[in-house]
Structures are given as structure tokens and as C-alpha cells.
Design a protein around this motif. Structure first.
Motif, PDB file in Angstrom:
ATOM      1  N   LEU A 117      16.663  -5.673 -19.690  1.00 51.52           N
ATOM      2  CA  LEU A 117      16.524  -4.310 -19.188  1.00 51.52           C
ATOM      3  C   LEU A 117      17.604  -4.063 -18.150  1.00 51.52           C
ATOM      4  CD1 LEU A 117      14.913  -1.649 -19.094  1.00 51.52           C
ATOM      5  CD2 LEU A 117      13.496  -2.688 -17.318  1.00 51.52           C
ATOM      6  N   ASP A 118      18.396  -3.029 -18.358  1.00 54.37           N
ATOM      7  CA  ASP A 118      19.552  -2.781 -17.514  1.00 54.37           C
ATOM      8  C   ASP A 118      19.562  -1.366 -16.946  1.00 54.37           C
ATOM      9  OD1 ASP A 118      22.026  -3.735 -16.418  1.00 54.37           O
ATOM     10  OD2 ASP A 118      23.075  -2.482 -17.881  1.00 54.37           O
ATOM     11  N   GLY A 119      18.603  -0.556 -17.350  1.00 51.61           N
ATOM     12  CA  GLY A 119      18.583   0.801 -16.844  1.00 51.61           C
ATOM     13  C   GLY A 119      17.552   1.643 -17.558  1.00 51.61           C
ATOM     14  N   LEU A 120      17.551   2.903 -17.213  1.00 49.79           N
ATOM     15  CA  LEU A 120      16.660   3.863 -17.848  1.00 49.79           C
ATOM     16  C   LEU A 120      17.350   5.209 -17.835  1.00 49.79           C
ATOM     17  CD1 LEU A 120      15.098   5.787 -15.447  1.00 49.79           C
ATOM     18  CD2 LEU A 120      14.313   3.502 -14.887  1.00 49.79           C
ATOM     19  N   GLY A 121      16.789   6.137 -18.542  1.00 52.88           N
ATOM     20  CA  GLY A 121      17.401   7.449 -18.582  1.00 52.88           C
ATOM     21  C   GLY A 121      16.402   8.540 -18.882  1.00 52.88           C
ATOM     22  N   TRP A 122      16.833   9.740 -18.631  1.00 52.51           N
ATOM     23  CA  TRP A 122      16.048  10.943 -18.904  1.00 52.51           C
ATOM     24  C   TRP A 122      16.804  11.794 -19.900  1.00 52.51           C
ATOM     25  CZ3 TRP A 122      11.285  11.090 -17.047  1.00 52.51           C
ATOM     26  CH2 TRP A 122      10.981  10.319 -15.929  1.00 52.51           C
ATOM     27  N   ILE A 130      20.510   5.854 -15.529  1.00 53.21           N
ATOM     28  CA  ILE A 130      20.379   5.157 -14.247  1.00 53.21           C
ATOM     29  C   ILE A 130      20.514   3.667 -14.553  1.00 53.21           C
ATOM     30  CG2 ILE A 130      18.875   4.725 -12.269  1.00 53.21           C
ATOM     31  CD1 ILE A 130      17.506   7.496 -13.312  1.00 53.21           C
ATOM     32  N   TYR A 131      21.593   3.056 -14.067  1.00 54.93           N
ATOM     33  CA  TYR A 131      21.874   1.661 -14.380  1.00 54.93           C
ATOM     34  C   TYR A 131      21.528   0.743 -13.211  1.00 54.93           C
ATOM     35  CZ  TYR A 131      24.359   3.386 -18.432  1.00 54.93           C
ATOM     36  OH  TYR A 131      24.669   3.988 -19.618  1.00 54.93           O
ATOM     37  N   MET A 132      21.141  -0.479 -13.539  1.00 56.03           N
ATOM     38  CA  MET A 132      20.854  -1.495 -12.531  1.00 56.03           C
ATOM     39  C   MET A 132      22.018  -2.476 -12.392  1.00 56.03           C
ATOM     40  SD  MET A 132      16.847  -2.176 -13.202  1.00 56.03           S
ATOM     41  CE  MET A 132      16.419  -1.417 -14.752  1.00 56.03           C
ATOM     42  N   SER A 133      23.093  -2.231 -13.105  1.00 56.30           N
ATOM     43  CA  SER A 133      24.297  -3.050 -13.015  1.00 56.30           C
ATOM     44  C   SER A 133      25.491  -2.149 -13.311  1.00 56.30           C
ATOM     45  CB  SER A 133      24.231  -4.215 -14.006  1.00 56.30           C
ATOM     46  OG  SER A 133      24.313  -3.726 -15.333  1.00 56.30           O
ATOM     47  N   ASN A 134      26.638  -2.728 -13.440  1.00 54.91           N
ATOM     48  CA  ASN A 134      27.844  -1.963 -13.711  1.00 54.91           C
ATOM     49  C   ASN A 134      27.835  -1.499 -15.168  1.00 54.91           C
ATOM     50  OD1 ASN A 134      30.418  -1.010 -14.213  1.00 54.91           O
ATOM     51  ND2 ASN A 134      31.433  -2.644 -13.096  1.00 54.91           N
ATOM     52  N   PRO A 135      27.738  -0.192 -15.446  1.00 54.11           N
ATOM     53  CA  PRO A 135      27.685   0.278 -16.832  1.00 54.11           C
ATOM     54  C   PRO A 135      28.963  -0.003 -17.623  1.00 54.11           C
ATOM     55  CG  PRO A 135      27.834   2.140 -15.328  1.00 54.11           C
ATOM     56  CD  PRO A 135      27.653   0.906 -14.479  1.00 54.11           C
ATOM     57  N   LEU A 136      30.050  -0.274 -16.939  1.00 56.71           N
ATOM     58  CA  LEU A 136      31.292  -0.604 -17.650  1.00 56.71           C
ATOM     59  C   LEU A 136      31.198  -1.958 -18.356  1.00 56.71           C
ATOM     60  CD1 LEU A 136      33.886   0.617 -15.000  1.00 56.71           C
ATOM     61  CD2 LEU A 136      33.057   1.828 -17.029  1.00 56.71           C
TER      62      LEU A 136
END
Length: 138
Positions: free
Chosen positions: A82-87, A128-134
Motif C-alpha cells: 500500500l503506497d497511497g490512496l486517492g479520491w 495521496i502518496y506515502m512515498s515518492n510517486p516518481l
């Protein structure tokens, strides 16, 4: 009462009255209420890979669903973590902080694409990322 192993980074206890996970009390290792958790059954979760953003997991999307049933949140995984979430809001909100994909791009991050969304025009999405999205290579 659900007990989570003390070796887990989520040590403590969770209480779901009558097994209903809609609202779960979370207790820390000292027995104090540490928070609330809302749960949903995971049936019907669909995934789709979007390179550079991660694997998108959508709850119960179907081609013939009503947009009233569209759950506007998705989870993002990278390398099976799990690295993020979004709307994803079913309207075109006027802020530059949102992404504004139009219906011609929905199939890049949703499969199947609910037909009702094709009538929405553009969506407004936020990741919304919990790490670097790159570093998201799925």
C-alpha cells in the motif's frame, strides 16, 4: 475483540460490535482508545495498473452500475505494498489541485469503466502518496 500481534507495527486490540466492521474501536497496547476504523467488505475490488501512479484498486466497479453506487475512493499499491490512496469525484471541481481526467482516459486507470461515468464529463481526482510517486512502477 480482535488482537493484533505485539510484533506487528499495528499492535493493540480492535473491537467490532457483533462482528460488524462498519465501525471498529481501536485500543492501544495500554488499553486506551486510540482511534476508530471504518471497514467495508472487500468483495468486488477491481485493480488496474497505471504506470507511474501504481496499481489502482477500485471497490465494486461494474460496467452497468449506477453512479450513485460509485465509491469515490481507491487504493494505490506499488510493489505489492500500500503506497497511497486517492479520491475520484464524479464532477469537475474547479481547483488546479485536482487532476481532471476526461472520459477518454478512464480506461487507463479503471477496468471496467462504469458506463454512467461517460456521461459525467471530467472527473476530479486526487492522489495521496506515502512515498515518492516518481518511484511507482507497479
Amino acid at each position: 475483540m480482535y488482537v493484533v500481534s505485539e510484533n506487528s507495527k499495528f499492535a493493540g486490540k480492535r473491537y467490532a460490535k457483533d462482528g460488524d466492521t462498519a465501525v471498529i474501536l481501536i485500543f492501544d497496547v495500554n488499553g486506551y482508545i486510540a482511534g476508530l476504523q471504518a471497514g467495508r467488505e472487500a468483495d468486488g475490488v477491481m485493480e488496474n495498473v497505471f504506470f507511474g501512479m501504481g496499481v489502482h484498486y477500485w471497490y465494486n466497479i461494474q460496467k452497468d452500475m449506477s453512479c450513485d453506487d460509485f465509491f469515490p475512493m481507491f487504493l494505490l499499491y506499488n510493489n505489492n505494498k500500500l503506497d497511497g490512496l486517492g479520491w475520484a469525484f464524479g464532477t469537475d471541481l474547479p481547483s488546479p489541485r485536482y487532476e481532471h481526467p476526461d472520459s477518454s482516459t478512464f480506461e487507463e486507470f479503471m477496468d471496467p469503466v462504469p458506463e454512467c461515468l461517460s456521461y459525467q464529463g471530467r472527473l476530479s481526482t486526487m492522489h495521496i502518496y506515502m512515498s515518492n510517486p516518481l518511484l511507482n512502477f507497479c
